[in-house]
Scaffold this motif. Sequence first.
Motif, PDB file in Angstrom:
ATOM      1  N   SER A  52     -50.419  51.021   6.317  1.00  0.00           N
ATOM      2  CA  SER A  52     -49.555  49.857   6.474  1.00  0.00           C
ATOM      3  C   SER A  52     -50.399  48.587   6.515  1.00  0.00           C
ATOM      4  O   SER A  52     -51.618  48.631   6.710  1.00  0.00           O
ATOM      5  CB  SER A  52     -48.752  49.978   7.771  1.00  0.00           C
ATOM      6  N   ALA A  53     -49.727  47.448   6.376  1.00  0.00           N
ATOM      7  CA  ALA A  53     -50.417  46.162   6.473  1.00  0.00           C
ATOM      8  C   ALA A  53     -51.060  46.025   7.853  1.00  0.00           C
ATOM      9  O   ALA A  53     -52.173  45.504   7.980  1.00  0.00           O
ATOM     10  CB  ALA A  53     -49.431  45.015   6.212  1.00  0.00           C
ATOM     11  N   ALA A  54     -50.391  46.518   8.889  1.00  0.00           N
ATOM     12  CA  ALA A  54     -50.941  46.440  10.246  1.00  0.00           C
ATOM     13  C   ALA A  54     -52.220  47.266  10.373  1.00  0.00           C
ATOM     14  O   ALA A  54     -53.173  46.842  11.031  1.00  0.00           O
ATOM     15  CB  ALA A  54     -49.905  46.920  11.252  1.00  0.00           C
ATOM     16  N   GLU A  55     -52.251  48.437   9.742  1.00  0.00           N
ATOM     17  CA  GLU A  55     -53.448  49.278   9.792  1.00  0.00           C
ATOM     18  C   GLU A  55     -54.620  48.613   9.076  1.00  0.00           C
ATOM     19  O   GLU A  55     -55.747  48.630   9.574  1.00  0.00           O
ATOM     20  CB  GLU A  55     -53.172  50.645   9.171  1.00  0.00           C
ATOM     21  N   ALA A  90     -44.354  45.795   3.452  1.00  0.00           N
ATOM     22  CA  ALA A  90     -44.092  45.681   4.885  1.00  0.00           C
ATOM     23  C   ALA A  90     -42.935  44.720   5.148  1.00  0.00           C
ATOM     24  O   ALA A  90     -42.097  44.978   6.013  1.00  0.00           O
ATOM     25  CB  ALA A  90     -45.352  45.200   5.597  1.00  0.00           C
ATOM     26  N   ALA A  91     -42.866  43.639   4.402  1.00  0.00           N
ATOM     27  CA  ALA A  91     -41.773  42.674   4.572  1.00  0.00           C
ATOM     28  C   ALA A  91     -40.448  43.302   4.178  1.00  0.00           C
ATOM     29  O   ALA A  91     -39.426  43.089   4.843  1.00  0.00           O
ATOM     30  CB  ALA A  91     -42.054  41.421   3.741  1.00  0.00           C
ATOM     31  N   ALA A  92     -40.438  44.081   3.106  1.00  0.00           N
ATOM     32  CA  ALA A  92     -39.211  44.738   2.661  1.00  0.00           C
ATOM     33  C   ALA A  92     -38.735  45.764   3.691  1.00  0.00           C
ATOM     34  O   ALA A  92     -37.525  45.895   3.950  1.00  0.00           O
ATOM     35  CB  ALA A  92     -39.439  45.414   1.316  1.00  0.00           C
ATOM     36  N   GLU A  93     -39.675  46.465   4.306  1.00  0.00           N
ATOM     37  CA  GLU A  93     -39.309  47.466   5.311  1.00  0.00           C
ATOM     38  C   GLU A  93     -38.771  46.806   6.570  1.00  0.00           C
ATOM     39  O   GLU A  93     -37.941  47.372   7.264  1.00  0.00           O
ATOM     40  CB  GLU A  93     -40.517  48.338   5.645  1.00  0.00           C
ATOM     41  N   ALA A  94     -39.234  45.601   6.877  1.00  0.00           N
ATOM     42  CA  ALA A  94     -38.784  44.893   8.069  1.00  0.00           C
ATOM     43  C   ALA A  94     -37.399  44.294   7.894  1.00  0.00           C
ATOM     44  O   ALA A  94     -36.689  44.042   8.864  1.00  0.00           O
ATOM     45  CB  ALA A  94     -39.780  43.801   8.438  1.00  0.00           C
ATOM     46  N   ALA A  95     -36.989  44.084   6.642  1.00  0.00           N
ATOM     47  CA  ALA A  95     -35.696  43.441   6.368  1.00  0.00           C
ATOM     48  C   ALA A  95     -34.531  44.371   6.561  1.00  0.00           C
ATOM     49  O   ALA A  95     -34.558  45.503   6.627  1.00  0.00           O
ATOM     50  CB  ALA A  95     -35.691  42.897   4.938  1.00  0.00           C
TER      51      ALA A  95
END
Length: 62
Positions: A16-19, A57-62
């Motif tokens: 992920s972007a966070a990782e 990541a943005a798409a998953e957060a939406a």
Amino acid sequence: MLHGMSTTVEPSSERSAAEVNEEIRALWLRSGGTLSVEQREEYQRLVQEWASVLPQAAAEAA
């Protein structure tokens, strides 16, 4: 024999972007705030990887 690092980032859904961001932070901590040539190459690769997973990541957060 020396091998150059590829600057091409393969799209990967494994991290992920966070990782990736956490790995970037760890690189800066290990370096003490000054990156060597090799560390700069690793940093550039990580930033490219981070940027490639950021839209996902943005798409998953939406």
